[in-house]
Write a protein that holds these residues in place. Structure first.
Motif, PDB file in Angstrom:
ATOM      1  N   PRO A 193       0.858  -1.275   0.025  1.00 38.72           N
ATOM      2  CA  PRO A 193      -0.070   0.143  -0.058  1.00 38.72           C
ATOM      3  C   PRO A 193       0.805   1.171   0.066  1.00 38.72           C
ATOM      4  O   PRO A 193       0.224   2.332  -0.221  1.00 38.72           O
ATOM      5  CB  PRO A 193      -0.883  -0.309   1.293  1.00 38.72           C
ATOM      6  N   ARG A 194       2.202   1.231   0.544  1.00 41.16           N
ATOM      7  CA  ARG A 194       2.961   2.363   0.394  1.00 41.16           C
ATOM      8  C   ARG A 194       3.833   2.470  -0.910  1.00 41.16           C
ATOM      9  O   ARG A 194       4.341   3.534  -1.213  1.00 41.16           O
ATOM     10  CB  ARG A 194       3.975   2.383   1.475  1.00 41.16           C
ATOM     11  N   ASN A 195       4.029   1.150  -1.656  1.00 38.44           N
ATOM     12  CA  ASN A 195       4.991   1.368  -2.652  1.00 38.44           C
ATOM     13  C   ASN A 195       4.465   0.220  -3.769  1.00 38.44           C
ATOM     14  O   ASN A 195       4.736  -0.903  -3.803  1.00 38.44           O
ATOM     15  CB  ASN A 195       6.433   0.936  -2.188  1.00 38.44           C
ATOM     16  N   PRO A 196       3.843   0.886  -4.893  1.00 40.35           N
ATOM     17  CA  PRO A 196       3.166  -0.071  -5.824  1.00 40.35           C
ATOM     18  C   PRO A 196       3.977  -0.988  -6.366  1.00 40.35           C
ATOM     19  O   PRO A 196       3.790  -1.773  -7.357  1.00 40.35           O
ATOM     20  CB  PRO A 196       2.278   0.871  -6.663  1.00 40.35           C
ATOM     21  N   ASP A 197       5.476  -0.599  -6.312  1.00 36.75           N
ATOM     22  CA  ASP A 197       6.693  -1.462  -7.051  1.00 36.75           C
ATOM     23  C   ASP A 197       6.902  -2.574  -6.312  1.00 36.75           C
ATOM     24  O   ASP A 197       7.616  -3.418  -6.749  1.00 36.75           O
ATOM     25  CB  ASP A 197       7.646  -0.592  -7.359  1.00 36.75           C
ATOM     26  N   HIS A 198       6.567  -2.647  -5.025  1.00 32.37           N
ATOM     27  CA  HIS A 198       6.741  -3.976  -4.450  1.00 32.37           C
ATOM     28  C   HIS A 198       5.329  -4.799  -4.212  1.00 32.37           C
ATOM     29  O   HIS A 198       4.435  -4.414  -3.629  1.00 32.37           O
ATOM     30  CB  HIS A 198       6.968  -3.517  -2.841  1.00 32.37           C
ATOM     31  N   ILE A 199       5.459  -5.928  -4.853  1.00 30.26           N
ATOM     32  CA  ILE A 199       4.400  -6.836  -5.124  1.00 30.26           C
ATOM     33  C   ILE A 199       4.661  -8.213  -5.016  1.00 30.26           C
ATOM     34  O   ILE A 199       5.547  -8.655  -5.294  1.00 30.26           O
ATOM     35  CB  ILE A 199       4.120  -6.722  -6.786  1.00 30.26           C
ATOM     36  N   VAL A 200       3.937  -9.019  -4.200  1.00 34.12           N
ATOM     37  CA  VAL A 200       4.169 -10.456  -3.945  1.00 34.12           C
ATOM     38  C   VAL A 200       3.053 -11.052  -4.568  1.00 34.12           C
ATOM     39  O   VAL A 200       1.759 -10.881  -4.470  1.00 34.12           O
ATOM     40  CB  VAL A 200       4.086 -10.709  -2.499  1.00 34.12           C
ATOM     41  N   ILE A 201       3.444 -12.438  -5.117  1.00 34.26           N
ATOM     42  CA  ILE A 201       2.481 -13.240  -5.845  1.00 34.26           C
ATOM     43  C   ILE A 201       2.416 -14.620  -5.228  1.00 34.26           C
ATOM     44  O   ILE A 201       3.562 -15.070  -4.985  1.00 34.26           O
ATOM     45  CB  ILE A 201       2.561 -13.302  -7.298  1.00 34.26           C
ATOM     46  N   GLY A 202       1.267 -15.385  -4.992  1.00 35.72           N
ATOM     47  CA  GLY A 202       1.400 -16.828  -4.541  1.00 35.72           C
ATOM     48  C   GLY A 202       0.791 -17.462  -5.848  1.00 35.72           C
ATOM     49  O   GLY A 202      -0.144 -17.279  -6.445  1.00 35.72           O
ATOM     50  N   VAL A 203       1.746 -18.446  -6.072  1.00 36.81           N
ATOM     51  CA  VAL A 203       1.401 -19.598  -7.363  1.00 36.81           C
ATOM     52  C   VAL A 203       1.119 -20.921  -7.078  1.00 36.81           C
ATOM     53  O   VAL A 203       1.491 -21.413  -5.971  1.00 36.81           O
ATOM     54  CB  VAL A 203       2.398 -19.382  -8.353  1.00 36.81           C
ATOM     55  N   MET A 204       0.638 -21.708  -8.147  1.00 37.89           N
ATOM     56  CA  MET A 204       0.436 -22.963  -7.783  1.00 37.89           C
ATOM     57  C   MET A 204       1.698 -23.827  -7.996  1.00 37.89           C
ATOM     58  O   MET A 204       2.440 -23.411  -8.681  1.00 37.89           O
ATOM     59  CB  MET A 204      -0.343 -23.494  -9.053  1.00 37.89           C
ATOM     60  N   SER A 205       1.739 -24.538  -7.186  1.00 34.45           N
ATOM     61  CA  SER A 205       3.230 -25.581  -6.802  1.00 34.45           C
ATOM     62  C   SER A 205       4.329 -24.790  -6.647  1.00 34.45           C
ATOM     63  O   SER A 205       5.157 -25.524  -5.957  1.00 34.45           O
ATOM     64  CB  SER A 205       3.170 -26.423  -8.160  1.00 34.45           C
ATOM     65  N   ASP A 206       4.444 -23.730  -7.164  1.00 25.13           N
ATOM     66  CA  ASP A 206       6.051 -22.851  -6.885  1.00 25.13           C
ATOM     67  C   ASP A 206       6.259 -22.070  -5.911  1.00 25.13           C
ATOM     68  O   ASP A 206       7.139 -21.452  -6.079  1.00 25.13           O
ATOM     69  CB  ASP A 206       6.603 -22.600  -8.489  1.00 25.13           C
ATOM     70  N   GLY A 207       5.389 -21.849  -4.986  1.00 25.44           N
ATOM     71  CA  GLY A 207       5.644 -21.024  -3.926  1.00 25.44           C
ATOM     72  C   GLY A 207       5.154 -19.603  -4.121  1.00 25.44           C
ATOM     73  O   GLY A 207       4.199 -19.182  -4.747  1.00 25.44           O
ATOM     74  N   VAL A 208       6.108 -18.573  -3.954  1.00 25.58           N
ATOM     75  CA  VAL A 208       5.986 -17.099  -3.763  1.00 25.58           C
ATOM     76  C   VAL A 208       7.012 -16.500  -4.677  1.00 25.58           C
ATOM     77  O   VAL A 208       8.275 -16.882  -4.619  1.00 25.58           O
ATOM     78  CB  VAL A 208       5.724 -16.750  -2.400  1.00 25.58           C
ATOM     79  N   THR A 211       8.608  -8.846  -6.144  1.00 29.45           N
ATOM     80  CA  THR A 211       9.256  -7.751  -6.967  1.00 29.45           C
ATOM     81  C   THR A 211       9.425  -6.612  -5.910  1.00 29.45           C
ATOM     82  O   THR A 211       8.378  -6.204  -5.317  1.00 29.45           O
ATOM     83  CB  THR A 211       8.865  -7.690  -8.344  1.00 29.45           C
ATOM     84  N   TYR A 212      10.447  -5.960  -6.162  1.00 29.71           N
ATOM     85  CA  TYR A 212      10.717  -4.482  -5.520  1.00 29.71           C
ATOM     86  C   TYR A 212      10.742  -3.387  -6.780  1.00 29.71           C
ATOM     87  O   TYR A 212      10.882  -2.372  -6.157  1.00 29.71           O
ATOM     88  CB  TYR A 212      11.863  -4.477  -4.662  1.00 29.71           C
ATOM     89  N   ASP A 213      10.421  -3.777  -7.851  1.00 32.26           N
ATOM     90  CA  ASP A 213      11.133  -2.627  -9.010  1.00 32.26           C
ATOM     91  C   ASP A 213       9.992  -2.748 -10.049  1.00 32.26           C
ATOM     92  O   ASP A 213      10.265  -2.548 -11.045  1.00 32.26           O
ATOM     93  CB  ASP A 213      12.453  -2.723  -9.498  1.00 32.26           C
ATOM     94  N   GLY A 214       8.657  -2.992  -9.555  1.00 37.08           N
ATOM     95  CA  GLY A 214       7.589  -2.905 -10.415  1.00 37.08           C
ATOM     96  C   GLY A 214       7.573  -3.982 -11.515  1.00 37.08           C
ATOM     97  O   GLY A 214       6.981  -3.707 -12.674  1.00 37.08           O
TER      98      GLY A 214
END
Length: 349
Positions: A193-208, A211-214
């Motif tokens: 919520p403070r930095n839109p270039d920091h994103i975390v995704i959760g995926v099938m089988s392969d974890g997480v 990115t910190y640079d969009g």
């Protein structure tokens, strides 16, 4: 300086330069919620729920969001989009959507705006005040795992992890960055919520992946490389705190994991021996306490009902309160008092 000028200076000093929405919000002044039964209010972590004048109809999975606009919320359920302008005490129909909104979620935007999007379907419904309009998403026939709305820009995470940006409120889109990896299926994603270039995704089988640079580069999180990462939440109070609920394929066990470095590394903080963990418990992080999350479990099977859990990872303190609804697919915090929770409810029968 005159007395009036001094008083004005003091008043301006008390108002933050970029005021938190909670500064202008009120607590709801009602004992009963006037609406169709899809949203209720609790001030006791779910122990007591405010009664509603309407009874929720099947099959509905209501989602609710508190907006920046003072005392304004949006909720969706089945094909309805509703709005409250009195801090959740009463609800009015804004629009009937042509789509079944069961798989949709609602995300607050700037001011009185909200965006309604689906992990499975393409249209994005835009709410601006009392007006609802619809645009297509960036992927033909594909849905979105997350949407982040800020002044002048929308950013979304597609189902394969690709980021897209729009500068014209979703009318046109441009691809941003690169794929985290090939052939990914994204279950969930969160944007800082403070930095839109920091994103975390959760995926099938392969974890997480994080990115910190969009999205220009991605890092695969450790040590959860062989996990189905079903659900994520990030702390607005401290975005270095990220929680993930998922299934460890090697141990055939579900856990909630915690990261304290923004999603680069995770550790187990709760396993399914202490709570009903399924393939995708929804989780919500406190906006003011970086060591507090809520999550839910619910089902209509055998008339079980729903549990709202309150969990403090640092100590392992876990409490829950049960109600007779079929689920709690959504939770929003009152910006003026985060102990006041708005619950979107489910009815399956």
């Amino acid at each position: 300086m005159t007395a009036l000028g001094s008083a004005l200076t003091v008043l301006l000093a008390l108002v933050p330069s970029q005021a938190d929405p909670g500064w202008f919000w009120n607590a709801p002044h009602c004992d009963t919620v006037y609406g169709d039964g899809s949203v209720t209010i609790t001030e006791s972590d779910g122990e007591t729920l405010a009664p509603t004048t309407g009874k929720l109809r099947a099959v509905t999975y209501a989602k609710v969001a508190a907006l920046q606009e003072p005392n304004t919320l949006i909720t969706i359920g089945k094909q309805s989009i509703q709005r409250s302008s009195d801090a959740g005490c009463s609800w009015q129909l804004l629009d009937k959507a042509p789509d079944d909104l069961t798989t949709y979620d609602v995300q607050p935007g700037p001011g009185d705006s909200a965006y309604i999007y689906s992990v499975n379907d393409q249209p994005i419904h835009r709410v601006h005040g009392s007006q609802v309009s619809t645009v297509l998403g960036p992927v033909d026939g594909g849905g979105l795992a997350a949407l982040d709305a800020r002044a002048g820009r929308l950013r979304v995470v597609a189902g394969d992890g690709q980021l897209y940006d729009s500068a014209d409120d979703g009318v046109t889109w441009r691809r941003t960055g690169v794929l985290p990896a090939h052939d990914l299926f994204v279950y969930d994603a969160v944007v800082d919520p403070r930095n839109p270039d920091h994103i975390v995704i959760g995926v099938m089988s392969d974890g997480v992946y994080v990115t910190y640079d969009g999205g220009r580069s991605w890092t695969r999180s450790r040590p959860v490389e062989r996990v189905n990462a079903f659900s994520l939440t990030i702390s607005p109070a401290d975005p270095s705190k990220v929680w993930m609920e998922g299934y460890d394929r090697d141990r055939a066990t579900r856990f909630i994991w915690e990261s304290t470095d923004g999603g680069l590394k995770f550790r187990e903080v709760l396993d399914q021996s202490r709570a009903d963990l399924i393939n995708g418990n929804k989780m919500w992080a406190s906006p003011v306490d970086p060591d507090l999350i809520y999550f839910s479990y619910g089902t209509s099977f055998a008339n079980f009902g729903a549990d709202l859990y309150r969990f403090r990872p640092s100590t392992g303190d876990l409490t829950k309160h049960h109600n007779r609804n079929d689920g709690i697919p959504s939770l929003a915090f009152n910006p003026s008092n985060p102990k006041i929770l708005y619950l979107g409810l489910a009815e399956e029968r």
